[in-house]
Design a protein around this motif. Structure first.
Motif, PDB file in Angstrom:
ATOM      1  N   LYS A  28       7.325  -1.928   0.487  1.00  0.00           N
ATOM      2  CA  LYS A  28       6.500  -0.884  -0.131  1.00  0.00           C
ATOM      3  C   LYS A  28       5.357  -0.430   0.777  1.00  0.00           C
ATOM      4  N   THR A  29       4.757  -1.370   1.518  1.00  0.00           N
ATOM      5  CA  THR A  29       3.599  -1.031   2.346  1.00  0.00           C
ATOM      6  C   THR A  29       3.962  -0.681   3.783  1.00  0.00           C
ATOM      7  N   GLY A  30       5.101  -1.185   4.243  1.00  0.00           N
ATOM      8  CA  GLY A  30       5.470  -0.975   5.643  1.00  0.00           C
ATOM      9  C   GLY A  30       4.698  -1.878   6.588  1.00  0.00           C
ATOM     10  N   ILE A  31       4.066  -2.905   6.043  1.00  0.00           N
ATOM     11  CA  ILE A  31       3.247  -3.825   6.834  1.00  0.00           C
ATOM     12  C   ILE A  31       3.992  -5.155   6.964  1.00  0.00           C
ATOM     13  N   ALA A  32       3.935  -5.736   8.137  1.00  0.00           N
ATOM     14  CA  ALA A  32       4.613  -7.003   8.387  1.00  0.00           C
ATOM     15  C   ALA A  32       3.965  -8.149   7.616  1.00  0.00           C
ATOM     16  N   ARG A  33       4.750  -9.188   7.364  1.00  0.00           N
ATOM     17  CA  ARG A  33       4.289 -10.376   6.651  1.00  0.00           C
ATOM     18  C   ARG A  33       3.019 -10.953   7.264  1.00  0.00           C
ATOM     19  N   SER A  34       3.021 -11.114   8.573  1.00  0.00           N
ATOM     20  CA  SER A  34       1.858 -11.715   9.239  1.00  0.00           C
ATOM     21  C   SER A  34       0.612 -10.849   9.079  1.00  0.00           C
ATOM     22  N   THR A  38      -2.954 -11.790   7.314  1.00  0.00           N
ATOM     23  CA  THR A  38      -4.192 -11.600   8.072  1.00  0.00           C
ATOM     24  C   THR A  38      -5.176 -10.776   7.255  1.00  0.00           C
ATOM     25  N   LYS A  39      -4.690  -9.675   6.663  1.00  0.00           N
ATOM     26  CA  LYS A  39      -5.556  -8.819   5.847  1.00  0.00           C
ATOM     27  C   LYS A  39      -6.070  -9.555   4.605  1.00  0.00           C
ATOM     28  N   ILE A  40      -5.256 -10.424   4.022  1.00  0.00           N
ATOM     29  CA  ILE A  40      -5.706 -11.227   2.874  1.00  0.00           C
ATOM     30  C   ILE A  40      -6.860 -12.121   3.307  1.00  0.00           C
ATOM     31  N   ALA A  41      -6.706 -12.770   4.452  1.00  0.00           N
ATOM     32  CA  ALA A  41      -7.754 -13.667   4.959  1.00  0.00           C
ATOM     33  C   ALA A  41      -9.047 -12.907   5.248  1.00  0.00           C
ATOM     34  N   GLU A  42      -8.920 -11.636   5.624  1.00  0.00           N
ATOM     35  CA  GLU A  42     -10.082 -10.788   5.925  1.00  0.00           C
ATOM     36  C   GLU A  42     -10.577 -10.043   4.683  1.00  0.00           C
ATOM     37  N   HIS A  43     -10.012 -10.354   3.522  1.00  0.00           N
ATOM     38  CA  HIS A  43     -10.365  -9.698   2.247  1.00  0.00           C
ATOM     39  C   HIS A  43     -10.143  -8.192   2.301  1.00  0.00           C
ATOM     40  N   GLN A  44      -9.066  -7.778   2.981  1.00  0.00           N
ATOM     41  CA  GLN A  44      -8.729  -6.365   3.092  1.00  0.00           C
ATOM     42  C   GLN A  44      -7.392  -6.033   2.421  1.00  0.00           C
ATOM     43  N   PHE A  45      -6.884  -6.953   1.621  1.00  0.00           N
ATOM     44  CA  PHE A  45      -5.600  -6.768   0.945  1.00  0.00           C
ATOM     45  C   PHE A  45      -5.653  -7.561  -0.359  1.00  0.00           C
ATOM     46  N   PRO A  46      -4.974  -7.098  -1.405  1.00  0.00           N
ATOM     47  CA  PRO A  46      -5.009  -7.826  -2.681  1.00  0.00           C
ATOM     48  C   PRO A  46      -4.564  -9.281  -2.535  1.00  0.00           C
ATOM     49  N   TRP A  66      -4.167  -0.247  -3.647  1.00  0.00           N
ATOM     50  CA  TRP A  66      -4.503  -0.458  -2.235  1.00  0.00           C
ATOM     51  C   TRP A  66      -3.912   0.668  -1.373  1.00  0.00           C
ATOM     52  N   LEU A  67      -2.658   1.022  -1.642  1.00  0.00           N
ATOM     53  CA  LEU A  67      -2.023   2.117  -0.893  1.00  0.00           C
ATOM     54  C   LEU A  67      -2.766   3.438  -1.118  1.00  0.00           C
ATOM     55  N   SER A  68      -3.154   3.705  -2.345  1.00  0.00           N
ATOM     56  CA  SER A  68      -3.905   4.940  -2.647  1.00  0.00           C
ATOM     57  C   SER A  68      -5.231   4.977  -1.893  1.00  0.00           C
ATOM     58  N   GLN A  69      -5.897   3.828  -1.823  1.00  0.00           N
ATOM     59  CA  GLN A  69      -7.156   3.760  -1.068  1.00  0.00           C
ATOM     60  C   GLN A  69      -6.929   4.019   0.410  1.00  0.00           C
ATOM     61  N   ARG A  70      -5.851   3.491   0.953  1.00  0.00           N
ATOM     62  CA  ARG A  70      -5.544   3.703   2.377  1.00  0.00           C
ATOM     63  C   ARG A  70      -5.255   5.183   2.639  1.00  0.00           C
ATOM     64  N   ILE A  71      -4.510   5.815   1.733  1.00  0.00           N
ATOM     65  CA  ILE A  71      -4.202   7.243   1.881  1.00  0.00           C
ATOM     66  C   ILE A  71      -5.490   8.062   1.813  1.00  0.00           C
ATOM     67  N   GLU A  77      -9.003  14.985   2.991  1.00  0.00           N
ATOM     68  CA  GLU A  77      -8.769  16.325   2.454  1.00  0.00           C
ATOM     69  C   GLU A  77      -7.816  16.303   1.268  1.00  0.00           C
ATOM     70  N   LEU A  78      -7.083  15.206   1.067  1.00  0.00           N
ATOM     71  CA  LEU A  78      -6.171  15.089  -0.050  1.00  0.00           C
ATOM     72  C   LEU A  78      -6.840  14.557  -1.312  1.00  0.00           C
ATOM     73  N   VAL A  79      -8.072  14.082  -1.184  1.00  0.00           N
ATOM     74  CA  VAL A  79      -8.804  13.555  -2.332  1.00  0.00           C
ATOM     75  C   VAL A  79      -9.220  14.706  -3.224  1.00  0.00           C
ATOM     76  N   ILE A  80      -8.865  14.622  -4.484  1.00  0.00           N
ATOM     77  CA  ILE A  80      -9.197  15.677  -5.436  1.00  0.00           C
ATOM     78  C   ILE A  80     -10.647  15.511  -5.877  1.00  0.00           C
ATOM     79  N   GLN A  81     -11.438  16.574  -5.728  1.00  0.00           N
ATOM     80  CA  GLN A  81     -12.848  16.552  -6.142  1.00  0.00           C
ATOM     81  C   GLN A  81     -12.925  16.818  -7.623  1.00  0.00           C
ATOM     82  N   GLN A  82     -13.713  16.024  -8.350  1.00  0.00           N
ATOM     83  CA  GLN A  82     -13.859  16.233  -9.791  1.00  0.00           C
ATOM     84  C   GLN A  82     -15.248  16.661 -10.123  1.00  0.00           C
TER      85      GLN A  82
END
Length: 82
Positions: A28-34, A38-46, A66-71, A77-82
C-alpha cells in the motif's frame, strides 16, 4: 479528560478495525520493510499493534491517514482550503 480530538479518533477506530499485515503495508505504501521499521523508530510512521507473541499489524485507517499526510506535504496545491 477526553478532548474532541480524542473522541474523533475513538469514533474513527470504531468505524474501521481492518488490520493490515506487513506485506499489505509494504504494498500500500510502496515503502520497504526496513524503511517502515526505521520510520517507526523515528516516530515518523504509525506504530504497529501487537496481534500475538510474534505478529503485528497496522490499522488501515492510520496507514491511510499517514499516506494522506505525505501527499499533502509533497503537494500543497492539492490541499483543499476550507
Amino acid at each position: 479528560m477526553t478532548t474532541l480530538g480524542n473522541l474523533y479518533q475513538l469514533q474513527e477506530l470504531k468505524m474501521s478495525h481492518k488490520i493490515l499485515r506487513l506485506p499489505e503495508v509494504v504494498s500500500k505504501t510502496g515503502i520497504a520493510r526496513s524503511t517502515i521499521y526505521t520510520k517507526i523508530a523515528e516516530h515518523q510512521f504509525p506504530q504497529p499493534i501487537q496481534l500475538g507473541s510474534r505478529s503485528v499489524g497496522w490499522l488501515e485507517t492510520e496507514i491511510d491517514q499517514w499516506l494522506s499526510q505525505r501527499i499533502s506535504a509533497s503537494r500543497p496545491e492539492l490541499v483543499i482550503q476550507q
